[in-house]
Design a protein around this motif. Structure first.
Motif, PDB file in Angstrom:
ATOM      1  N   GLU A 157       2.466   1.791  -3.431  1.00  0.00           N
ATOM      2  CA  GLU A 157       1.542   2.320  -4.438  1.00  0.00           C
ATOM      3  C   GLU A 157       1.349   3.822  -4.283  1.00  0.00           C
ATOM      4  N   ARG A 158       1.387   4.287  -3.054  1.00  0.00           N
ATOM      5  CA  ARG A 158       1.174   5.720  -2.807  1.00  0.00           C
ATOM      6  C   ARG A 158       2.451   6.534  -3.019  1.00  0.00           C
ATOM      7  N   TYR A 159       3.586   5.991  -2.577  1.00  0.00           N
ATOM      8  CA  TYR A 159       4.884   6.683  -2.672  1.00  0.00           C
ATOM      9  C   TYR A 159       5.813   5.831  -3.516  1.00  0.00           C
ATOM     10  N   ASP A 160       6.005   6.186  -4.779  1.00  0.00           N
ATOM     11  CA  ASP A 160       6.818   5.358  -5.670  1.00  0.00           C
ATOM     12  C   ASP A 160       8.315   5.438  -5.362  1.00  0.00           C
TER      13      ASP A 160
ATOM     14  N   VAL B 222       0.837  -1.202   0.000  1.00  0.00           N
ATOM     15  CA  VAL B 222       0.000   0.000   0.000  1.00  0.00           C
ATOM     16  C   VAL B 222       0.874   1.255   0.000  1.00  0.00           C
TER      17      VAL B 222
END
Length: 126
Positions: free
Chosen positions: A77-80, A74
């Motif tokens: 996905e938010r912070y590449d 998770v």
């Protein structure tokens, strides 16, 4: 991790913030994932032992690992930019397990187990 890219590519993009602040954001996200995994493992063992008391405690480690993988997915996905920081997790877990936890446990036992009841050597003089 591509070592030809500058190190700043692997830090969060915070406008007007120093490298130290960006480093702390990455470490905070890793710590958050570890806290979520520990809480899920503890809660999972507690709930399972309500239903089946004979279940061993190490089931909590398995539940915690599953929660860690899910929380890391998770976060990724938010912070590449966080993905290369995942290589620090084994070192962080090792240090917490074999350095910090024994120190904390020693301090807790030093101030709470005055008579030596926990280790089976009762001292009648205390």
């Amino acid at each position: 991790m591509d070592i030809s890219r500058p190190t700043s590519d692997f830090l969060p993009k915070l406008e007007g913030k120093s490298t130290g602040a960006r480093l702390w954001k990455a470490l905070t996200l890793l710590a958050l994932a570890l806290v979520i995994a520990a809480a899920a493992g503890t809660a999972g063992v507690w709930l399972i032992q309500l239903v089946a008391p004979a279940v061993p405690v190490y089931v909590g480690v398995l539940i915690g690992l599953v929660a860690l993988v899910i929380s890391l997915r998770v976060i990724a996905e938010r912070y590449d930019w966080i993905m290369p920081w995942y290589y620090l997790l084994p070192a962080i877990i090792f240090l917490l397990t074999f350095a910090l936890f024994p120190v904390v446990l020693t301090i807790v036992l030093a101030f709470t187990d005055y008579a030596g009841v926990r280790n089976g050597e009762l001292n009648i003089s205390s």
